[in-house]
Structure formats: structure tokens, C-alpha cells
Motif scaffolding. Structure first.
Motif, PDB file in Angstrom:
ATOM      1  N   SER A  46       0.849  -1.192   0.000  1.00 10.95           N
ATOM      2  CA  SER A  46       0.000   0.000   0.000  1.00 10.95           C
ATOM      3  C   SER A  46       0.882   1.239   0.000  1.00 10.95           C
ATOM      4  O   SER A  46       1.731   1.411   0.884  1.00 10.95           O
ATOM      5  N   LEU A  47       0.681   2.107  -0.997  1.00 13.05           N
ATOM      6  CA  LEU A  47       1.406   3.369  -1.077  1.00 13.05           C
ATOM      7  C   LEU A  47       0.414   4.500  -0.886  1.00 13.05           C
ATOM      8  O   LEU A  47      -0.639   4.552  -1.551  1.00 13.05           O
ATOM      9  N   THR A  48       0.742   5.400   0.017  1.00 10.59           N
ATOM     10  CA  THR A  48      -0.138   6.525   0.324  1.00 10.59           C
ATOM     11  C   THR A  48       0.708   7.764   0.477  1.00 10.59           C
ATOM     12  O   THR A  48       1.794   7.721   1.073  1.00 10.59           O
ATOM     13  N   ILE A  49       0.221   8.873  -0.066  1.00  5.53           N
ATOM     14  CA  ILE A  49       0.935  10.146   0.032  1.00  5.53           C
ATOM     15  C   ILE A  49       0.058  11.125   0.798  1.00  5.53           C
ATOM     16  O   ILE A  49      -1.138  11.280   0.510  1.00  5.53           O
ATOM     17  N   TYR A  50       0.672  11.745   1.791  1.00  3.70           N
ATOM     18  CA  TYR A  50       0.007  12.774   2.588  1.00  3.70           C
ATOM     19  C   TYR A  50       0.740  14.097   2.370  1.00  3.70           C
ATOM     20  O   TYR A  50       1.971  14.121   2.230  1.00  3.70           O
ATOM     21  N   SER A 105       3.599  -3.474   8.443  1.00  6.93           N
ATOM     22  CA  SER A 105       4.974  -2.981   8.534  1.00  6.93           C
ATOM     23  C   SER A 105       5.040  -1.722   7.682  1.00  6.93           C
ATOM     24  O   SER A 105       4.896  -1.789   6.454  1.00  6.93           O
ATOM     25  N   CYS A 106       5.227  -0.576   8.324  1.00  8.32           N
ATOM     26  CA  CYS A 106       5.134   0.716   7.651  1.00  8.32           C
ATOM     27  C   CYS A 106       6.501   1.387   7.573  1.00  8.32           C
ATOM     28  O   CYS A 106       7.308   1.285   8.507  1.00  8.32           O
ATOM     29  N   SER A 107       6.721   2.077   6.460  1.00 10.24           N
ATOM     30  CA  SER A 107       7.918   2.906   6.296  1.00 10.24           C
ATOM     31  C   SER A 107       7.478   4.282   5.814  1.00 10.24           C
ATOM     32  O   SER A 107       6.500   4.399   5.046  1.00 10.24           O
ATOM     33  N   TYR A 108       8.201   5.300   6.254  1.00 13.57           N
ATOM     34  CA  TYR A 108       7.845   6.682   5.928  1.00 13.57           C
ATOM     35  C   TYR A 108       9.086   7.435   5.468  1.00 13.57           C
ATOM     36  O   TYR A 108      10.169   7.261   6.039  1.00 13.57           O
ATOM     37  N   TYR A 109       8.908   8.278   4.423  1.00 12.72           N
ATOM     38  CA  TYR A 109      10.009   9.121   3.975  1.00 12.72           C
ATOM     39  C   TYR A 109       9.412  10.406   3.394  1.00 12.72           C
ATOM     40  O   TYR A 109       8.283  10.448   2.908  1.00 12.72           O
ATOM     41  N   ARG A 110      10.208  11.461   3.476  1.00 11.40           N
ATOM     42  CA  ARG A 110       9.748  12.780   3.070  1.00 11.40           C
ATOM     43  C   ARG A 110       9.837  12.936   1.556  1.00 11.40           C
ATOM     44  O   ARG A 110      10.803  12.477   0.931  1.00 11.40           O
ATOM     45  N   PRO A 117      14.065   9.026   7.524  1.00  3.64           N
ATOM     46  CA  PRO A 117      13.027   8.034   7.212  1.00  3.64           C
ATOM     47  C   PRO A 117      12.803   7.090   8.381  1.00  3.64           C
ATOM     48  O   PRO A 117      13.664   6.904   9.238  1.00  3.64           O
ATOM     49  N   VAL A 118      11.652   6.491   8.423  1.00  4.58           N
ATOM     50  CA  VAL A 118      11.295   5.474   9.408  1.00  4.58           C
ATOM     51  C   VAL A 118      11.024   4.177   8.656  1.00  4.58           C
ATOM     52  O   VAL A 118      10.260   4.170   7.686  1.00  4.58           O
ATOM     53  N   VAL A 119      11.662   3.095   9.093  1.00  7.67           N
ATOM     54  CA  VAL A 119      11.565   1.823   8.389  1.00  7.67           C
ATOM     55  C   VAL A 119      11.011   0.757   9.335  1.00  7.67           C
ATOM     56  O   VAL A 119      11.406   0.681  10.500  1.00  7.67           O
ATOM     57  N   ASP A 120      10.101  -0.064   8.804  1.00  6.60           N
ATOM     58  CA  ASP A 120       9.543  -1.219   9.502  1.00  6.60           C
ATOM     59  C   ASP A 120       8.936  -0.843  10.853  1.00  6.60           C
ATOM     60  O   ASP A 120       9.220  -1.446  11.884  1.00  6.60           O
ATOM     61  N   LEU A 121       8.086   0.143  10.827  1.00  5.81           N
ATOM     62  CA  LEU A 121       7.306   0.492  12.013  1.00  5.81           C
ATOM     63  C   LEU A 121       6.082  -0.414  12.066  1.00  5.81           C
ATOM     64  O   LEU A 121       5.329  -0.492  11.085  1.00  5.81           O
ATOM     65  N   ARG A 122       5.895  -1.108  13.176  1.00  7.18           N
ATOM     66  CA  ARG A 122       4.753  -2.015  13.306  1.00  7.18           C
ATOM     67  C   ARG A 122       3.556  -1.233  13.860  1.00  7.18           C
ATOM     68  O   ARG A 122       3.655  -0.566  14.889  1.00  7.18           O
ATOM     69  N   TYR A 123       2.437  -1.391  13.135  1.00 11.11           N
ATOM     70  CA  TYR A 123       1.226  -0.655  13.501  1.00 11.11           C
ATOM     71  C   TYR A 123       0.037  -1.610  13.431  1.00 11.11           C
ATOM     72  O   TYR A 123      -0.089  -2.388  12.484  1.00 11.11           O
ATOM     73  N   CYS A 144       5.461  10.149   2.246  1.00 11.57           N
ATOM     74  CA  CYS A 144       4.952   8.938   1.610  1.00 11.57           C
ATOM     75  C   CYS A 144       4.995   7.786   2.617  1.00 11.57           C
ATOM     76  O   CYS A 144       5.983   7.614   3.330  1.00 11.57           O
ATOM     77  N   GLU A 145       3.928   7.030   2.623  1.00 14.02           N
ATOM     78  CA  GLU A 145       3.830   5.855   3.489  1.00 14.02           C
ATOM     79  C   GLU A 145       3.719   4.613   2.621  1.00 14.02           C
ATOM     80  O   GLU A 145       2.876   4.562   1.720  1.00 14.02           O
ATOM     81  N   ASP A 146       4.606   3.654   2.843  1.00 18.75           N
ATOM     82  CA  ASP A 146       4.381   2.337   2.235  1.00 18.75           C
ATOM     83  C   ASP A 146       4.159   1.346   3.366  1.00 18.75           C
ATOM     84  O   ASP A 146       4.887   1.339   4.360  1.00 18.75           O
ATOM     85  N   ALA A 147       3.126   0.541   3.220  1.00 21.11           N
ATOM     86  CA  ALA A 147       2.709  -0.376   4.289  1.00 21.11           C
ATOM     87  C   ALA A 147       2.415  -1.738   3.686  1.00 21.11           C
ATOM     88  O   ALA A 147       1.811  -1.839   2.607  1.00 21.11           O
ATOM     89  N   PHE A 148       2.862  -2.762   4.393  1.00 20.83           N
ATOM     90  CA  PHE A 148       2.628  -4.139   3.942  1.00 20.83           C
ATOM     91  C   PHE A 148       1.966  -4.896   5.079  1.00 20.83           C
ATOM     92  O   PHE A 148       2.431  -4.865   6.222  1.00 20.83           O
TER      93      PHE A 148
END
Length: 820
Positions: free
Chosen positions: A141-145, A226-231, A205-211, A243-247
Motif C-alpha cells: 500500500s502506497l499513500t501520500i500525505y 509494517s510501515c515505512s515513511y520518507y519525506r 526516514p522510518v523503516v519497519d514500524l509495526r502498527y 509517503c507511506e508504504d505499508a505491507f
């Protein structure tokens, strides 16, 4: 931090973009009228070398200008426009070209042609395909905020988590998309909003954040991502958003949780050999990580160490109940009570599980009452698993889910079975330990003195504490009444624990009492006890040799080997105490003036080990002296050594004026506030007394037959002064017989001593060492009847020896008080 620049951003417009591609402007006839620097770099021709020449000179393979062909006009796929061009130096340049009409006139520029190297175009196409795949086909899942954390774009995978089209949720705040979610990664901010704001602010960036949360399309089940975030930034470095990518890693997360739960169960359940505590540990592990609530019932006899029946005829006992949001219930003592007995209906899942010996899963509708009599109405899944060990059902464990947990699946059923099996094995171990410990305690308490009768020589108080975390040990104490108003004091410590140690303790205590009644001195008693232990060891060795190597040698190890023992004899007439020890700690002695000492007694080896002989030492103990005899379990602890324990004991004994019972309690509270952890402990406190001179009468007699009459008169006169005239006849007869024997068989002075104690003691001492024997005289014998008559007229009699000779003593009960 890397920032895109204008040159890097050109890549996203493609190699055939007019701003970066080799560009040529042609007239209607195909003559070059314009030439870009990029074209000069690609093909090597300067502008003045190619402008004014037909474009055909650039084609390889004799290809000619054909502007009317379809593949040259508005071709949708640049791959179809692969053209081989000739470089100025003659080599072929594989290229992709596109052309566009500028005008329809015959004069001036008519066409614009762009070209790029074919490999570069292919790479760019692959990148574009990858971007299209991420947007439409990727499972991630790719999401842009935007900078306000409002949704601006989501790919197809992300859109599946919404109940409505993505365009309808554009502009929604991030925290409103997944309300009630939870960040699981330790050390991370508590909300996704804080996480993304940190990324926007710092650029890190934030990598492999569990939510964990519930997406709009599935509000009934928890999901873990498992979420990762980068500007995101534009070509000028301006922040566009995050941008958020989540698996979705729910299955992996649950598998890891199950594995972690099993690891925790292995280290947490069964830490103590206690049924009630083991049950509590099971509930602590499973709630809330596995179930929202858990109930554990065991067969009632299990708590007492009894063997349950194969069909569980006994009632079940509710041992523990725990829920995620409630106060845990349970009785750590495990004491049965009528209120805690449980009877399940025949059609309940618990009854079906008991009868079948297998787990039973029952699904109920939300809001319906559960199958338990006191079930929670929220429970939608009830899983009952029998607690079985060694083919026997020990109880049941009931897991309930409902509030926030998913229904039990096949993996959960396997995990529940593993948890129940582990718990059942630990409960069975605790049950068997409880049974053995109860038997050992019963045996030990039966072998230890239950009641010590009052003694004239000493005032006595004692304590015995069995080990809590280990098997029952073999520590013991005893107080043995001896002749001459003396008293024998003994403490001992058997090596090892369990039934064999308790049985060995009983054997040794009985032997010590028997040897003490023979009036052996302390060193002689330990010597004979040592011989017994060594002889037993030799018998065990011989038995092992006969049985052969197949027999476990540990079966024959005698716990009497290595036993430590301290034996003391206190004489209240002389106010002296003789002591000897076999590897045991010395006693603590506090004199009436408060002086504390640990006497330096000769240290003999533990019993059965041989080596140095045992030696006795004598101490003078004034009236009111306090003596503490103890085993090392009292002064040795897990957090301190013996020296510190002796120091603490001395501090308590400094208050020696207190009653002995109070001192005993104070010693236990100070040295063992939580009870002995690994060894049992025995304590024997005595306060000495000294017989007053008017309670003892002593006379020296000569080896003259006339001394017999004098002895009778002295004894009779003394009894009248004590008010014991009723005993004169028997006493005169005893004195006459014993003094006559001394004159007849011994040499040297004779001593007559009368002691008024709890009984009347009569002693005749001489320098001989010949032991008198009680025998039945024949009708024609001239002697041999006196000692026989004496033995029948007194309560007890015996002989004790000293370095100076022997003493024959008798004991008569005092007449009732109202008869005096």
C-alpha cells in the motif's frame, strides 16, 4: 540529505523529451534546417556540417526519408521507432526516434525529429512500468500525505482498504482513516501522526514500524502492518509531504506472537512446584496475549497431591480466573472450598471436553450468553482444552475471546494444545512433588519430638522449618533425659532431601537416643554413631558389588554419610556441659552477664567419613546461661554467608533475658524472614538451671562393711528432711544392695549421692569398671538376688562410666503431692 535538482528531475520527462533528446528540424523535403547541441553530442555532426543536407545521410542501411509512413507519425510506442543512425565517425548508433509535424506548408520547418539512444529509452520505459506497477499492481500500500497530513494519493492496494473510492477520501486526515490504531514498535512515538510529523521535520526516514489497527474495509478484525515513511520534495527541495508504504504482516506477526508466547510459557509456567502458583502462571501468560479471559479448573484431589481417576469422578475446583480488564481471581493457597467447586452441565463444552479428553471449540454470536454458568456475554469464541499428563486428566483450561480478539483459528488451536500440555506437565510435577513432600513432612514430623517434657536441668524452646523451594530435608533436634538429672542435647543435619533423608534422620535420631541412654560421653557417642554410618556404607558397597553394574549405584548411597551432628550433655548439679561435634557448627553461648561466644570446640569429621577421632570439651555454664544449637540452614542464606548469619544470630541472642519462645520467633524473623529457601533449619534454645545444694546430698563412704548401715541411716535421715519418708524402705534397700556390691567388687572410696528432682535419684559410685548384670538366681545360689530385687522396686536403673570408675543409679517416682 540529498535533494533533487533540475537535472535529476529531467529523468521523469523521459529521454525523448525535447529538452534533453537529440533534436533536428526538417523541411517538407527532408532537409535539415535545425540542429541541437544534444544532436551534435549524440551523432558527432556540428550544426554547420549537417544543416542544409538531407536527413538521409544520417540513416544507416540505405534507409530514406519517408514522412508519410505511419510508424513515423504519432507512433504510440517508441519501441516501434527504433532506427539505426550513422555517427560522423562511421559507427552505428541504435536509437529511438519520434517526429511531429510543425506545419503543412512547403516552405520553412515542417517536421521536428527527436532521438535518443535505444538502451536509455528502454531503461526509462522499465522505470515507468515499475511506477505503473506500484500504482496499480503492487501488494504494498502506497499513500501520500501532504504537509498537513491529509491524504492526497493512494495506489490500488491502499484503495482496497477503503469502503469507498479513493477520490472520496482525498483530503482526509491520517488519524481519521484508521481510528483507534496502535503503534507496536517499542521506543517509537505513540501515534502515526507523530511519526509522520517527525519525518516531515527531520527528513529522517522510518523503516519497519509495526502498527496495529482496523482498516475501514474490515472493522471486525485487527491487522498489523509494517510501515515505512520518507519525506517527499520537489526539484527545488521544497517539502511536498510524506509517503507511506505499508505491507500487511498480520499472519507473520501472529506467528511471531505465538512463538514468543510459547517461549514465555516455557520460562514462566512451572517455575515453582506448587499447583496453585502454576495455574496462576498459566493465566498470566495467556491473558491478554492469547485470550481475553481464561478460566482454569483442576480436579480437587490434585491440589493435595492425590492421583486423579482416569474418568475424573471428583468434582472440579475453580483455581483461577483472569480477564484482560478485570481483577484476577484465584486462591493461591489452593485450599478446597464448597464455593469454588464447579459442576458443568452435561451439554457444556467443558463436560464434552472432559468426556472425550479432547479440546472443544464453541462459537457463539456476539452478545449471546456464553456456555459457562458465569460466562461473559461478550465472548464469541470459547475454547476448552483438557489438562492431561501421563494419560490422566488433571483439569480444564477455558480460553475466551470476544472484545478485541479474532475468533480462534487452526493455529490458535495448536497453540492452545501446546500451552495446556505444558501447564498439565507442570501441574503434574507439582502434584507429585506435593505428594512426596507431604509424605516426607509427615514422616519427619512423626520422627521429630512432638513434645519435650519439662526438664529440671534446662528450660527448652525449639523451632523446625522445612525447606520451601526444595524437598524436605533431614535436620533434627532432640532433648534426651539422662541419669543424674542430666540432659542430652543434640542437633544434626542429614545430607540431601526427600523421603530417604527424612528416614535417615529418624534412624539416626533413634540411634542417638539409644546411645545417650547408655550414658556415653559425647565423644564416645559420636564415635559409635560414626561406626554405624561407616558400617552401613560398607554394606551398601557390598550390595552394589553383588547386584552388578546394571544397578544404579545412586540407589545405594547412604544419606547417613556426611551427616553433621552436635551432641552435648549438661549436668545441672555441677553446672558443666560436655560437648562434641562431627563437622557441625559450634553452638552459641550467652552467659548471664550478656557475653556472647561461639566456643572453640574440637572439630571432628562428618559421620561416616573417618579420619580424626572425636573429642569432647567441657564448658562451665552458670545458672541462667543461654545456649543455642542450630543447623546451617538457619544461618546460611542465598544472600549471605554463614559469618553474616552468625552475626545476626548474635544480635538477637544479646537480648537473652527475653522468654525463650519469644527469642525463637525473633531469631526466625531475623534470619529467615521468608522461610528457608533451599534447606530446612532446626533451632534448639536452652537456658540452664543449677540444682540447689539442698536438693543434692553427697557422702563419702569407706570400704568397711559397717558403711552399709551408715549409708542406710544417712539416706533415711535425708529423705525425712525432704519429706519423702514414704520412700525410706525402698531407698534403704537400694542403698544397702548397691553399697554392699561396691564394697564386695570394687576398691577405693565409695560415694553415695541422693538427688531430689522430678523423681528420686540414688547413685553409688566406686572406682571399679565391672558392669553389674541382672540375672535370675537359682534356688541353691547364695547370691545374685539383690540387683534383681532392686530392679523390680525402682522405676529405672543403669550404669554409667567415667574416667574415675562407674556409677550405678536408680530412679524412683515421687509420691503424689497430696500424699506428702
Amino acid at each position: 540529505m540529498n535533494v533533487w535538482n533540475a537535472k535529476d528531475s529531467v529523468y521523469f520527462r523521459g529521454p525523448l523529451d525535447v529538452t534533453r533528446a537529440a533534436t533536428a528540424v526538417l523541411d517538407a523535403e527532408g532537409w535539415v534546417v535545425g540542429w541541437s547541441p544534444a544532436a551534435e553530442e549524440m551523432l558527432g555532426y556540428r550544426s554547420d556540417e549537417i544543416v542544409g543536407h538531407p536527413v538521409d545521410v544520417l540513416f544507416a542501411g540505405g534507409r530514406s526519408w519517408q514522412p508519410g509512413l505511419a510508424e513515423w507519425r504519432d507512433a504510440p510506442n517508441v519501441r516501434s521507432n527504433a532506427v539505426d543512425l550513422k555517427h560522423r565517425d562511421g559507427h552505428i548508433v541504435r536509437s529511438a526516434t519520434m517526429m511531429s509535424r510543425l506545419s503543412d506548408g512547403s516552405d520553412g520547418p515542417a517536421w521536428i525529429v527527436v532521438a535518443a539512444e535505444l538502451d536509455e529509452v528502454h531503461d526509462w520505459e522499465a522505470g515507468q512500468a515499475m511506477l505503473r506497477g506500484l500504482a496499480t499492481q503492487s501488494p504494498i500500500s502506497l499513500t501520500i500525505y501532504d504537509t498537513g497530513l491529509r491524504l492526497t494519493w493512494a495506489n490500488t492496494a491502499s484503495g482496497r482498504e477503503f469502503t469507498e473510492p479513493v477520490e472520496n477520501v482525498i483530503g482526509t486526515l491520517s488519524q481519521d482513516l484508521y481510528p483507534g490504531g496502535e503503534v507496536l514498535t517499542e521506543g517509537a512515538p505513540s501515534t502515526l501522526e507523530q511519526v509522520m510529523r517527525n519525518v516531515l521535520t527531520t527528513g529522517e526516514p522510518v523503516v519497519d514500524l509495526r502498527y496495529r489497527g482496523r482498516p475501514p474495509a474490515d472493522r471486525a478484525e485487527d491487522h498489523v502492518w509494517s510501515c515505512s515513511y520518507y519525506r517527499l520534495q520537489d526539484a527545488r527541495g521544497q517539502t511536498l509531504g510524506v509517503c507511506e508504504d505499508a505491507f500487511d504482516v498480520t499472519d507473520r506477526y501472529l506467528a511471531q506472537r505465538r512463538l514468543a508466547l510459547l517461549v514465555r510459557a516455557g520460562s514462566h509456567i512451572g517455575r515453582t512446584l506448587d499447583v496453585a502458583r502454576t495455574v496462576t502462571e498459566c493465566t498470566e501468560v495467556t491473558v491478554p496475549d492469547f485470550a481475553d479471559a481464561v478460566v482454569v479448573d483442576v480436579v480437587e484431589g490434585v491440589t493435595e497431591g492425590e492421583e486423579p481417576g482416569q474418568v475424573c469422578p471428583d468434582p472440579l475446583l475453580r483455581m483461577a480466573r483472569r480477564s484482560a480488564d478485570g481483577v484476577p481471581e484465584g486462591d493461591p493457597s489452593g485450599t478446597p472450598s464448597a464455593e469454588r467447586r464447579i459442576a458443568y452441565a452435561a451439554d457444556s463444552p467443558q463436560a464434552r471436553s472432559l468426556s472425550s479428553g479432547r479440546q472443544v471449540l464453541e462459537e457463539t454470536g456476539s452478545g449471546e450468553a456464553g456456555p459457562l454458568p458465569d460466562a461473559e456475554p461478550w465472548a464469541h469464541s470459547v475454547l476448552v482444552v483438557p489438562l492431561r499428563a501421563r494419560g490422566t486428566t488433571l483439569g480444564l483450561v477455558t480460553f475466551l475471546r470476544g472484545r478485541t480478539s479474532a475468533r480462534f483459528d487452526s493455529d490458535d488451536l495448536s497453540l492452545a494444545e501446546e500451552l495446556a500440555t505444558r501447564t498439565a506437565v507442570c501441574i503434574d510435577n507439582a502434584r507429585r512433588y506435593t505428594r512426596e513432600r507431604t509424605a516426607a513432612l509427615a514422616l519427619q514430623r512423626d520422627l521429630l519430638p512432638r513434645h519435650i517434657p519439662p526438664q529440671t536441668a534446662v528450660e527448652v524452646a525449639h523451632r523446625y522449618l522445612p525447606a520451601h523451594l526444595a524437598d524436605v530435608g533431614g535436620d533434627w533436634f532432640d532433648v534426651v533425659p539422662l541419669s543424674g538429672a542430666r540432659v542430652g542435647l543434640v542437633v544434626g543435619d542429614v545430607v540431601g532431601h526427600g523421603l530417604r533423608a527424612a528416614a535417615t534422620m529418624g534412624r539416626l535420631r533413634t540411634t542417638v537416643r539409644a546411645l545417650a541412654r547408655l550414658d556415653y560421653t559425647p565423644d564416645e557417642l559420636l564415635t559409635r554413631l560414626d561406626d554405624l554410618a561407616e558400617q552401613t556404607s560398607e554394606e551398601q558397597t557390598a550390595a552394589r558389588r553383588v547386584s552388578g553394574p546394571a544397578t544404579d549405584s545412586g540407589t545405594y548411597d547412604d544419606p547417613a554419610l556426611g551427616v553433621t551432628c552436635l551432641y552435648a550433655v549438661y549436668d545441672p548439679v555441677a553446672g558443666r556441659c560436655a560437648l562434641a561435634r562431627a563437622g557441625h557448627l559450634p553452638p552459641a553461648v550467652v552467659t548471664p552477664d550478656g557475653m556472647l561466644t561461639f566456643p572453640e570446640l574440637p572439630s571432628g569429621p562428618p559421620l561416616g567419613l573417618g579420619g580424626l577421632p572425636f573429642e569432647s570439651a567441657e564448658l562451665e555454664l552458670p545458672r541462667g546461661s543461654l545456649v543455642a544449637l542450630f543447623t546451617d540452614g538457619l544461618v546460611r542464606g542465598q544472600d549471605h554467608d554463614v559469618e553474616l548469619g552468625l552475626e545476626r544470630l548474635g544480635r538477637v541472642l544479646s537480648e537473652h533475658e527475653k522468654p525463650l519462645e519469644e527469642l525463637c520467633d525473633q531469631i526466625i524473623a531475623e534470619l529467615l524472614p521468608e522461610g528457608p529457601a533451599a534447606d530446612d533449619a532446626a533451632l534448639l534454645l536452652v537456658r540452664t538451671r543449677v540444682l540447689d545444694s539442698h536438693e543434692v546430698a553427697v557422702w563419702e563412704l569407706s570400704l568397711d562393711p559397717e558403711a552399709v548401715g551408715r549409708a542406710r541411716n544417712l539416706a533415711s535421715r535425708q529423705l525425712r528432711s525432704w519429706g519423702l519418708g514414704e520412700l525410706s524402705f525402698t531407698t534403704e534397700l537400694v542403698v544397702s544392695e548397691l553399697v554392699t556390691n561396691a564394697i564386695h567388687y570394687a576398691s577405693g572410696p565409695i560415694q553415695l549421692r541422693l538427688i531430689r528432682d522430678r523423681s528420686l535419684l540414688c547413685e553409688v559410685s566406686d572406682t571399679g569398671h565391672t558392669t553389674p548384670h541382672l540375672r535370675r538366681a537359682a534356688s541353691d545360689d547364695e547370691g545374685g538376688r539383690g540387683l534383681f530385687i532392686v530392679a523390680h522396686m525402682v522405676q529405672r536403673w543403669g550404669t554409667r562410666y567415667s574416667a574415675a570408675g562407674k556409677t550405678i543409679w536408680t530412679e524412683q517416682p515421687l509420691p503424689p503431692t497430696d500424699a506428702l
